[in-house]
Each structure stands twice: as structure tokens, then as C-alpha cells.
Design an enzyme around this catalytic site. Structure first.
Site, PDB file in Angstrom:
ATOM      1  CG  HIS A  91       5.783  -5.570  -4.238  1.00  0.00           C
ATOM      2  ND1 HIS A  91       4.466  -5.459  -3.868  1.00  0.00           N
ATOM      3  CD2 HIS A  91       6.404  -4.451  -3.768  1.00  0.00           C
ATOM      4  CE1 HIS A  91       4.277  -4.319  -3.223  1.00  0.00           C
ATOM      5  NE2 HIS A  91       5.435  -3.699  -3.138  1.00  0.00           N
ATOM      6  N   GLY A 147       0.824  -1.200   0.000  1.00  0.00           N
ATOM      7  CA  GLY A 147       0.000   0.000   0.000  1.00  0.00           C
ATOM      8  C   GLY A 147       0.859   1.250   0.000  1.00  0.00           C
ATOM      9  CE  LYS A 168      -5.749  -6.790 -22.957  1.00  0.00           C
ATOM     10  NZ  LYS A 168      -6.938  -6.345 -23.728  1.00  0.00           N
ATOM     11  CG  ASP A 170      -9.954  -6.278 -22.907  1.00  0.00           C
ATOM     12  OD1 ASP A 170      -9.232  -7.297 -22.980  1.00  0.00           O
ATOM     13  OD2 ASP A 170      -9.501  -5.149 -22.668  1.00  0.00           O
ATOM     14  CB  SER A 171     -15.545  -5.442 -26.113  1.00  0.00           C
ATOM     15  OG  SER A 171     -14.953  -5.367 -27.384  1.00  0.00           O
ATOM     16  CD  GLU A 207       2.917  -8.260  -5.363  1.00  0.00           C
ATOM     17  OE1 GLU A 207       2.637  -7.117  -4.973  1.00  0.00           O
ATOM     18  OE2 GLU A 207       3.618  -9.048  -4.688  1.00  0.00           O
ATOM     19  N   GLY A 264     -14.591  -4.362 -30.471  1.00  0.00           N
ATOM     20  CA  GLY A 264     -13.914  -5.217 -31.442  1.00  0.00           C
ATOM     21  C   GLY A 264     -12.573  -5.704 -30.951  1.00  0.00           C
ATOM     22  CB  CYS A 276       5.365  -4.224   0.473  1.00  0.00           C
ATOM     23  SG  CYS A 276       6.267  -2.666   0.240  1.00  0.00           S
ATOM     24  CE1 TYR A 277       0.721   1.000   5.393  1.00  0.00           C
ATOM     25  CE2 TYR A 277      -0.676  -0.933   5.663  1.00  0.00           C
ATOM     26  CZ  TYR A 277      -0.360   0.376   6.002  1.00  0.00           C
ATOM     27  OH  TYR A 277      -1.108   1.042   6.938  1.00  0.00           O
TER      28      TYR A 277
END
Length: 510
Positions: free
Chosen positions: A167, A53, A366, A225-226, A169, A222, A80-81
């Protein structure tokens, strides 16, 4: 199904923790840092992760979790935080660091721990902190450090609590996945039963329960994602789905024709295409601030969708292909993260809407969406396309937007993509595009002096869009692209290459 719960203290990487854990095939869910202790217990997690954070734990208004979580008997990992939260809550001390750590560091292992089992000494890790732990709580021991952090990994196995200052991740921490895997399997003993097939099953059930017999309007750009959202919704609600594509005039060269031909064949009469390019360009006239551009585009999109949906009876929902990175960079939904920029799918939405919003992909990144698309049968020609922002070319023209500049940018961008495909580089690059700058420079063409625009090429490699490195484009190909843009596109006489990475830069310029 076993789950890992993540308490969100506002890190830009919180959702990335969830994605990495899901990549290890364990379901993960994000909740606010101040979740009620009884609610947390009712979720029956196999383990709890405290995220990073932007705050300092010693500040008056710093976010703090309920201290009783440390007495639940459930494994806890502070990142971390989150590690600093463990320290101050249980009697340690955290201060502002005299030497702040940002970027790569070397993890020096001092002792054995199940958390770092199998991780080699001097592994590269990713740091991002300005505070440091200077004393750890009673009962804890340090098992690793870095040159600037005495306590890089700490633990109290008896209380089932671990803390790390870095981190794991992010992609740059080379031992990150091994560490997370150790936590969820060797410490939490979580069953690896999460899969994208399970996600499809759950989402279809949730959408059907929520929507019932009402109709859904999908805003179809198009893009990946959509499109994936469209295929998922089609499975969930069938003929109650109407997909609407609005031509904003901000698309790449030939893109609208490709979208229309693709989705008319896929959706038939349930695909609606509207050309509103003049309206968008008019509303963006004179607007230079990128946040205002996003707000205008988002507002215009929604009003057009509402107007179009009014033609259909019982339309109640608007669907969008919003992803995790859109949410992360726009506004903190679950924790006190700091806004980087808004997206038209999220921060650009008007405060008042006449349609309820459905965002079935908002918990995905993604690469997960591409995997989902393959399972749903989305054509490769769409799945493998580079990401394209919702606001389109509006945020790739820095400053004011004109139709002439849009045409210039379209031609330059088409040359870039053509050369990447021709040289077999397109699939190696996560995202590539041209940015038109509000800068003119002197040039010489033939015997004449020119004073025209500068174009910047941006190409990056990434796993999930949260971090990215610039792509090392071979000089001979870079030269070919530059020569073609300058010689074939009127209005550009200089091309530069963007060699910044994310962070500190974002992938898009605006």
C-alpha cells in the site's frame, strides 16, 4: 482538468489513495469497481487505479472489474487486491498465503521500472494481505519482491499495466509518494492542476446550483470540520445559511462558551444556540453499546434540527461537516468495504429525514480541511484544535453515561490539554484526550483506602487519521498529568497510558 480514476474494491484505504494523488496536485475520483465500461471511458481518465479490498479474488462472490478495462490503452495500477485482480483476470494465479503479511516489510528491487524509478532498495513498505500471487500473466515481469512475496511489483509496460502488492498510500510506506508520483506523472503524464483553491471554486459553484434560493441549516459543533463547512457555505449561500449549535452536554470543559462567543461574533443573528443537554443525557441513560450511543445521538440531532428549521421558511437542506474517514469507517458507499464503526454524521443518521443533506467536505481528509480553513479565513484557534468526535464525550466514557461521570471526564481532559499546551506539546500531537473506563481499582489517599475509576490517556501522531502512532509523551510530563488528575479530580485514583497504534486499534476507544 486531468484526472485519475480509482476503482473501489472496498479497501479501508481507498479514499486515502485519492487524497495522496490530490496531494500531488492531480484530481482523483473514486468510482465503484463494477462501473460500466462506457461510463468509465466517458470520464476520460489519464489513468486508473484498482484499490485494495477485504475479499479474496478466487472466492465465488469476489468483486471483479469489467475485463475490458485492460484493453482501454490507459495506464492501470493495481494495489494489493487490485494487483491480484490483474493477475487472475489476465491468466495468473492467486492463492491463500501460508505466511500472511501485515505491517512493515522491506522492498527488494530486482530490476528497473519507471514505476519505481528513484526508489532505493530495501525501502520500508506497508503490507496488508493474506493472499499472494504465485504466477503472473504472460507478458508480465517481476521487478521487486519481499521476503514473503515473490511478486511485490510487476509490470507489462506494453499493455500499460502495473501491479504492487503493498500500500503506497499509507504513511508507513516511505517510498509511497514517490511511486504514486511516478505513476501519475511519468506513466499517466497527468497535469498537476488540482488545488484547494480549485476545490473552493468548484464547491461554491455546485452548492449554489443545487441550493438556489432555499435556506440551509448547518449543524455546527464548533470543531474544525463544521466550522470550515460553515465558512464555505457562507461564501456560497450568504444570508440563506443558518448555523445551529446544539449543546448536548457532551462537550469538553468550557467548550460551549467558546463556541457561543466565537460564532455569535462571526454570524450574528444567523447563529442559533440551543441547550438540550438534559434531553441527550436522558436518552443515553443506561446505554452501554457504542453503536447504540451513536444512533441515539444521530437521531436526536436530526430531529432537533428538523424542529428548529421548521421556524424558518423555505429551509430545505441540512449541512454537516462529514469527512472521508467518517464515511470510510461507517459504511461502504462505493465498494464492499467492511464497517468498523458508525459515526453520527453518517451511520448514525436516521433512515427517514425531512431535510436533504449537504456534505461539502465528504471528499476531504482532516489535513486538507485545515488547509481549506486557512484559505477561507477560519481563525487559528479553531483550525489548530485537535479533532473531536461528533458524539463527544459519550464515546469517551466506556459504558453507561451519567452527568457525574461527564463532569469527572471534563476535568481530567482539561488537565491533560492544559499540561500539553503549557509544555509546548499540543501542536506536536494530532489528537489527545482522556477516556473514563468502567473499571475501579484500589488506591490509598492519605490513610484511607479508595476504590475509584481508572482513566486512560490517549495521544497520537498522524497525518490524516487513517493510520496513527501513539505519541511518546515524556515521562516527567506523563507523571505530572497523572499526579494532577488523581489529586485534583474526585473519582479517579489511577491513570494509564494507551500505547496502541492504528491499525490495529482505532484512535477513539468507542
Amino acid at each position: 482538468m486531468d484526472k485519475i480514476i480509482i476503482l473501489d474494491f472496498g479497501s479501508q484505504y481507498t479514499q486515502l489513495i485519492a487524497r495522496k494523488i490530490r496531494e500531488l496536485r492531480v484530481y482523483s475520483e473514486i468510482v465503484p469497481f463494477n462501473i460500466d465500461i462506457d461510463v468509465l471511458k466517458s470520464m476520460n481518465p489519464k489513468g486508473v487505479v484498482l484499490s485494495g479490498g477485504p475479499a479474496s479474488v478466487y472466492e465465488d462472490n469476489a468483486p471483479h472489474a469489467d475485463k475490458r478495462i485492460f484493453d482501454m490503452g490507459i495506464p492501470i495500477l493495481g494495489i494489493c487486491y487490485g494487483m491480484q485482480e490483474i493477475a487472475v483476470q489476465l491468466g495468473g494465479e492467486v492463492v491463500e498465503a501460508s505466511v500472511k503479511e501485515y505491517g512493515k516489510a522491506s522492498l527488494k528491487i530486482d530490476g528497473s521500472s519507471v514505476l519505481i524509478d528513484g526508489i532505493k532498495n530495501n525501502s520500508i513498505i506497508w503490507m496488508s494481505h493474506g493472499d499472494k500471487v504465485i504466477s503472473i500473466p504472460d507478458g508480465f515481469k517481476s521487478v521487486a519482491h519481499t521476503d514473503n512475496s515473490e511478486y511485490a511489483v510487476v509490470e507489462n509496460p506494453q499493455r500499460k499495466i502495473w501491479g504492487i502488492q503493498f500500500h503506497p498510500e499509507v504513511h508507513h510506506s516511505e517510498c509511497g509518494m514517490d511511486l504514486l508520483n511516478n505513476f501519475i506523472t511519468k506513466i499517466c503524464h497527468a497535469e498537476k492542476s488540482w488545488s484547494m483553491e480549485k476545490f473552493i471554486e468548484n464547491q461554491i459553484a455546485e452548492i449554489r446550483e443545487r441550493v438556489g434560493k432555499d435556506k440551509v441549516i448547518l449543524g455546527l459543533s464548533g470543531g474544525v470540520d463544521s466550522t470550515v463547512t460553515c465558512f464555505l457555505l457562507k461564501k456560497a449561500v450568504g444570508d440563506n445559511l443558518y448555523s445551529i449549535y446544539i449543546d448536548t452536554g457532551l462537550m469538553r470543559k468550557g467548550e460551549t462558551d467558546l463556541i457561543n462567543s466565537t460564532f455569535r461574533s462571526l454570524l450574528g443573528d444567523h447563529y442559533i444556540s440551543i441547550n438540550e443537554s438534559k434531553l441527550f443525557i436522558e436518552r443515553l441513560k443506561g446505554i452501554e453499546n457504542p453503536e447504540k450511543k451513536r444512533k441515539i445521538i444521530g437521531e436526536t440531532f436530526i430531529r432537533l434540527f428538523e424542529r428548529t428549521s421548521a421556524k424558518f421558511k423555505d429551509v430545505k437542506y441540512l449541512a454537516q461537516g462529514t469527512l472521508y474517514p467518517d464515511v470510510i469507517e461507517s459504511i461502504s458507499v462505493l465498494g464492499p468495504s467492511k464497517t468498523i464503526k458508525s459515526h453520527h454524521n453518517v451511520g448514525g443518521l436516521p433512515d427517514k429525514m425531512n431535510l436533504e443533506l449537504i456534505e461539502p467536505l465528504k471528499m476531504l481528509f482532516k489535513d486538507e480541511v485545515r488547509e481549506l480553513g486557512k484559505l477561507l479565513g477560519v481563525p487559528d484557534k479553531i483550525i489548530k484544535r485537535h479533532p473531536f468526535p461528533g458524539p463527544g464525550l459519550a464515546i469517551r466514557i466506556i459504558g453507561n453515561i451519567t452527568e457525574g461521570d461527564l463532569n469527572i471526564l471534563r476535568e481530567a481532559d482539561a488537565i491533560l490539554i492544559e499540561e500539553l499546551e503549557k509544555n509546548g506539546l499540543y501542536d506536536e500531537i494530532w489528537q489527545a484526550f482522556v477516556v473514563l473506563l468502567p473499571v475501579k481499582s484500589v488506591g490509598v489517599m492519605g490513610d484511607n483506602r479508595t476504590y475509584e475509576r481508572v482513566a486512560a490517556i490517549r495521544a497520537v501522531v498522524s497525518v490524516d487519521g487513517m493510520t496513527a502512532n501513539f505519541y511518546h509523551l515524556p515521562y516527567e510530563i506523563m507523571e505530572k498529568i497523572s499526579d494532577r488528575i488523581i489529586n485534583e479530580v474526585g473519582g479517579i485514583n489511577r491513570v494509564v497510558y494507551d500505547v496502541s497504534s492504528k491499525p490495529p486499534s482505532t484512535i477513539e476507544w468507542e
